[in-house]
Design a protein around this motif. Structure first.
Motif, PDB file in Angstrom:
ATOM      1  N   ARG A 195      -3.939   5.863   1.495  1.00 35.35           N
ATOM      2  CA  ARG A 195      -2.844   5.138   2.144  1.00 35.35           C
ATOM      3  C   ARG A 195      -3.180   3.654   2.247  1.00 35.35           C
ATOM      4  N   GLY A 196      -2.197   2.866   2.677  1.00 39.32           N
ATOM      5  CA  GLY A 196      -2.381   1.420   2.750  1.00 39.32           C
ATOM      6  C   GLY A 196      -2.055   0.716   1.454  1.00 39.32           C
ATOM      7  N   HIS A 197      -1.647   1.462   0.424  1.00 36.01           N
ATOM      8  CA  HIS A 197      -1.313   0.885  -0.876  1.00 36.01           C
ATOM      9  C   HIS A 197      -0.240   1.736  -1.541  1.00 36.01           C
ATOM     10  N   LEU A 198       0.289   1.243  -2.672  1.00 35.19           N
ATOM     11  CA  LEU A 198       1.358   1.944  -3.389  1.00 35.19           C
ATOM     12  C   LEU A 198       0.968   2.224  -4.843  1.00 35.19           C
ATOM     13  N   ARG A 199      -0.331   2.322  -5.101  1.00 33.67           N
ATOM     14  CA  ARG A 199      -0.794   2.682  -6.435  1.00 33.67           C
ATOM     15  C   ARG A 199      -0.644   4.188  -6.650  1.00 33.67           C
ATOM     16  N   ALA A 200      -0.683   4.594  -7.891  1.00 31.02           N
ATOM     17  CA  ALA A 200      -0.584   6.019  -8.211  1.00 31.02           C
ATOM     18  C   ALA A 200      -1.675   6.796  -7.485  1.00 31.02           C
ATOM     19  N   GLY A 201      -1.298   7.899  -6.880  1.00 29.27           N
ATOM     20  CA  GLY A 201      -2.224   8.729  -6.122  1.00 29.27           C
ATOM     21  C   GLY A 201      -2.136   8.521  -4.629  1.00 29.27           C
ATOM     22  N   ALA A 202      -1.470   7.463  -4.198  1.00 30.71           N
ATOM     23  CA  ALA A 202      -1.335   7.210  -2.769  1.00 30.71           C
ATOM     24  C   ALA A 202      -0.394   8.219  -2.130  1.00 30.71           C
ATOM     25  N   ARG A 203      -0.654   8.522  -0.871  1.00 34.94           N
ATOM     26  CA  ARG A 203       0.307   9.291  -0.089  1.00 34.94           C
ATOM     27  C   ARG A 203       1.603   8.475  -0.026  1.00 34.94           C
ATOM     28  N   ALA A 204       2.732   9.143  -0.162  1.00 31.61           N
ATOM     29  CA  ALA A 204       4.014   8.434  -0.210  1.00 31.61           C
ATOM     30  C   ALA A 204       4.498   8.096   1.192  1.00 31.61           C
ATOM     31  N   ASP A 205       3.692   7.288   1.898  1.00 31.51           N
ATOM     32  CA  ASP A 205       4.082   6.690   3.173  1.00 31.51           C
ATOM     33  C   ASP A 205       4.551   5.280   2.846  1.00 31.51           C
ATOM     34  N   VAL A 206       5.847   5.042   2.950  1.00 30.96           N
ATOM     35  CA  VAL A 206       6.448   3.814   2.436  1.00 30.96           C
ATOM     36  C   VAL A 206       7.419   3.245   3.463  1.00 30.96           C
ATOM     37  N   ALA A 207       7.377   1.915   3.626  1.00 31.16           N
ATOM     38  CA  ALA A 207       8.310   1.226   4.509  1.00 31.16           C
ATOM     39  C   ALA A 207       9.147   0.256   3.686  1.00 31.16           C
ATOM     40  N   VAL A 208      10.463   0.312   3.880  1.00 32.35           N
ATOM     41  CA  VAL A 208      11.397  -0.575   3.192  1.00 32.35           C
ATOM     42  C   VAL A 208      12.099  -1.431   4.240  1.00 32.35           C
ATOM     43  N   TYR A 209      11.966  -2.760   4.107  1.00 29.61           N
ATOM     44  CA  TYR A 209      12.532  -3.692   5.087  1.00 29.61           C
ATOM     45  C   TYR A 209      13.582  -4.577   4.420  1.00 29.61           C
ATOM     46  N   ARG A 210      14.648  -4.890   5.136  1.00 31.27           N
ATOM     47  CA  ARG A 210      15.566  -5.926   4.673  1.00 31.27           C
ATOM     48  C   ARG A 210      14.840  -7.265   4.710  1.00 31.27           C
TER      49      ARG A 210
ATOM     50  N   ALA B  20      12.823  -3.168  12.886  1.00 32.23           N
ATOM     51  CA  ALA B  20      13.596  -1.985  12.503  1.00 32.23           C
ATOM     52  C   ALA B  20      13.656  -1.893  10.980  1.00 32.23           C
ATOM     53  N   ALA B  21      12.836  -1.027  10.419  1.00 29.60           N
ATOM     54  CA  ALA B  21      12.834  -0.840   8.973  1.00 29.60           C
ATOM     55  C   ALA B  21      14.149  -0.226   8.510  1.00 29.60           C
ATOM     56  N   LYS B  22      14.562  -0.591   7.308  1.00 34.28           N
ATOM     57  CA  LYS B  22      15.753   0.030   6.739  1.00 34.28           C
ATOM     58  C   LYS B  22      15.483   1.487   6.416  1.00 34.28           C
ATOM     59  N   LEU B  23      14.276   1.754   5.893  1.00 37.75           N
ATOM     60  CA  LEU B  23      13.919   3.120   5.499  1.00 37.75           C
ATOM     61  C   LEU B  23      12.412   3.290   5.617  1.00 37.75           C
ATOM     62  N   VAL B  24      11.979   4.426   6.155  1.00 32.71           N
ATOM     63  CA  VAL B  24      10.567   4.778   6.179  1.00 32.71           C
ATOM     64  C   VAL B  24      10.425   6.194   5.648  1.00 32.71           C
ATOM     65  N   LEU B  25       9.527   6.346   4.687  1.00 36.02           N
ATOM     66  CA  LEU B  25       9.209   7.668   4.152  1.00 36.02           C
ATOM     67  C   LEU B  25       7.837   8.088   4.648  1.00 36.02           C
ATOM     68  N   LYS B  26       7.724   9.334   5.080  1.00 32.24           N
ATOM     69  CA  LYS B  26       6.438   9.927   5.423  1.00 32.24           C
ATOM     70  C   LYS B  26       6.204  11.085   4.474  1.00 32.24           C
ATOM     71  N   ASP B  27       5.160  10.981   3.649  1.00 31.69           N
ATOM     72  CA  ASP B  27       4.908  11.986   2.617  1.00 31.69           C
ATOM     73  C   ASP B  27       6.130  12.169   1.721  1.00 31.69           C
ATOM     74  N   GLY B  28       6.828  11.070   1.452  1.00 30.58           N
ATOM     75  CA  GLY B  28       7.974  11.094   0.561  1.00 30.58           C
ATOM     76  C   GLY B  28       9.275  11.530   1.191  1.00 30.58           C
TER      77      GLY B  28
END
Length: 542
Positions: free
Chosen positions: A442-457, A468-476
């Motif tokens: 985690r802490g990165h978006l390289r291949a193999g990372a857990r799909a914990d992702v934050a999308v912000y406007r 307030a994030a637009k979208l947050v994924l936990k494990d995809g």
């Protein structure tokens, strides 16, 4: 399911990536572009895409946290469970912690102060926090069994075996020491302790205790360096304690907790303090084995919680409101003292400036982690505002203009032009803390990372953007959409895989039985205590 987050500005400093692009996800993991059509497309045009945030130091569970809620319930009225959510049994606080972090785009959080004797209660509280993965640091450095071993000169192997056993039984993610030897010294009447002061009864010093723990952490292979709370926190001249502690590490890996509280140089007249941020930042730059988190002060009412009984006992005089709890119990002890950081107060304003100054002077943001030492410097909910101040010099200038002149007289903050980039913010809040904790997935978006992702406007008002994030994924899986929880999920508790020595197990069982009337089983965190699978193993370093 194969998903793609498409067309956002992807910010991942670990891959030198800051450009419009895509992030592909399959089965909860980030993957390289697969060359086939996705099952789901997430439109991120006009947005910033980062890995989920990682919190390395926030007091979110444990005895002092509970005591603070009882002592100052009016401060925690916001910790209300959303109607109908499945974590109501936790009384609201756990749901509030998990959902508030998640709304800001965080997906992992660590409690930094878990005494092994109180581990089960702490771990049960952590397990109630939804949406996040979490962990805790096992606190050693004031417990009698360790100090006895050191007093008797039993050697490194005995210390290593005891530390390993405590981490294993408490299911910790790392090791922390807090004013090592201070609790024992306090019980013998000491009100202050420095690195080489003798601790009555044991004839030890903080230097010797901390050095033994530094060695043990390395020999066990704990990924996170020893997490150190130094002597003399918050006092004028605390920068000397910081420097002495860094020197005492003798090149070994070391992490300094809430370093803002050590960046206080004494004034020439000895009656106050001035910023030592430049000294601290330069020392971290020169010592690549050292890291720190900030403990940034923010204005308003808060409550300080700490196992540093020496400093909490002294701090009771400044309690606001005038009520406090100090506990000189077994091992660590500690205290809870309410505190008000006044925006027009010279001392509070200087503290506020010093934390920002350290970050803005840092030559390596990945080793300079954003924290408020929640709730000690203020609530973690202020991270978006702190990020805004780091990224926008004009915003800092407007804030400084409303503060007392001491900010310019005793700190260098007004003269700093630096503005953090989004990539540097990702280092402060994502890649840096993940690397520090040894969480390679985690802490990165390289291949193999857990799909914990934050999308912000991508909003010039960075406070609003990161609140307030637009979208947050936990494990995809989407858990936050437009700043609101859309799926309540149980996270995992991260704990180290540590082998304990059988002889030390037997010895400790006898010790605990003689001291408490119950043996090692009573202080061990078992899977059976939890109503669902809770723990995820994190390997030690080879």
């Amino acid at each position: 399911m194969l998903s793609v987050i498409r067309g956002g500005r992807v910010v991942d400093p670990t891959a030198s990536r800051d450009a419009v692009g895509d992030v592909w996800i399959e089965d909860g993991t980030v993957i390289d572009a697969p060359g086939r059509e996705p099952d789901r497309v997430i439109d991120a045009a006009g947005c910033v895409v980062m890995a989920g945030g990682v919190e390395v130091h926030s007091h979110i569970a444990g005895g002092n946290v509970i005591t603070s809620r009882l002592l100052l319930p009016e401060l925690y009225v916001s910790e209300a469970a959303p109607e109908g959510h499945p974590f109501a049994h936790a009384g609201g606080a756990a749901a509030w912690i998990g959902s508030t972090y998640a709304r800001m785009g965080y997906t992992t959080a660590v409690e930094p102060a878990m005494p092994p004797t109180h581990a089960l209660a702490t771990q049960l509280e952590l397990a109630d926090i939804p949406l996040l993965d979490r962990g805790a640091l096992s606190v050693l450095g004031n417990d009698d069994q360790l100090l006895q071993i050191l007093r008797e000169g039993e050697g490194r192997n005995a210390v290593r075996d005891l530390v390993a056993l405590n981490v294993a039984t408490s299911r910790g993610l790392g090791v922390k020491c807090i004013n090592a030897g201070g609790a024992s010294a306090f019980k013998d009447g000491a009100l202050k302790l420095s690195l080489d002061d003798e601790i009555p009864c044991y004839g030890l010093t903080t230097r010797k205790i901390m050095g033994a723990l530094l060695d043990a952490v390395e020999e066990i292979g704990v990924p996170h360096p020893l997490h150190v709370h130094c002597n003399n926190l918050g006092l004028p001249g605390a920068d000397d304690s910081f420097m002495a502690t860094l020197d005492a590490a003798e090149g070994r890996r070391i992490h300094f907790a809430h370093a803002q509280f050590y960046a206080y140089g004494a004034t020439d007249d000895g009656k106050g303090f001035r910023s030592a941020a430049e000294r601290i930042a330069r020392a971290i730059g020169d010592n690549k084995q050292a890291t720190l988190d900030i403990g940034q002060v923010v204005f308003g009412q808060t409550v300080t919680v700490s196992l540093d009984i020496l400093r909490q006992f002294a701090g009771r005089k400044g309690a606001n409101p005038k009520k406090w709890v100090v506990n000189a119990g077994d091992a660590e002890g500690g205290g809870v003292v309410p505190f008000l950081y006044r925006p027009k107060g010279p001392t509070s304003s200087l503290q506020w400036a010093i934390g920002l100054e350290i970050m803005l002077l840092s030559p390596d943001p990945e080793r300079t982690i954003l924290t408020t030492d929640h709730p000690n410097g203020g609530p973690f909910t202020q991270y978006p505002r702190i990020i805004h101040l780091l990224m926008d010099k004009g915003e800092r200038e407007r804030e400084i203009a409303a503060l007392p002149g001491i900010v310019g007289e005793r700190s260098g903050l007004p003269g700093i032009d630096r503005e953090y980039s989004l990539s540097e913010i990702a280092q402060l809040t994502r890649s840096g803390p993940a690397k520090l904790l040894g969480l390679t997935d985690r802490g990165h978006l390289r291949a193999g990372a857990r799909a914990d992702v934050a999308v912000y406007r991508d909003d010039p008002n960075r406070t609003a953007m990161f609140t307030a994030a637009k979208l947050v994924l936990k494990d995809g899986v989407p858990i936050i959409e437009d700043g609101e929880v859309v799926e309540w999920r149980a996270g995992r508790t991260l704990s180290l895989t540590v082998e304990s020595d059988k002889a030390m197990e037997k010895r400790t069982d006898t010790y605990l039985t003689e001291r408490f009337g119950t043996g090692l089983d009573s202080f061990t965190v078992p899977d059976a205590a939890f109503d669902r699978p809770t723990f995820e193993a994190v390997p030690c370093r080879a």
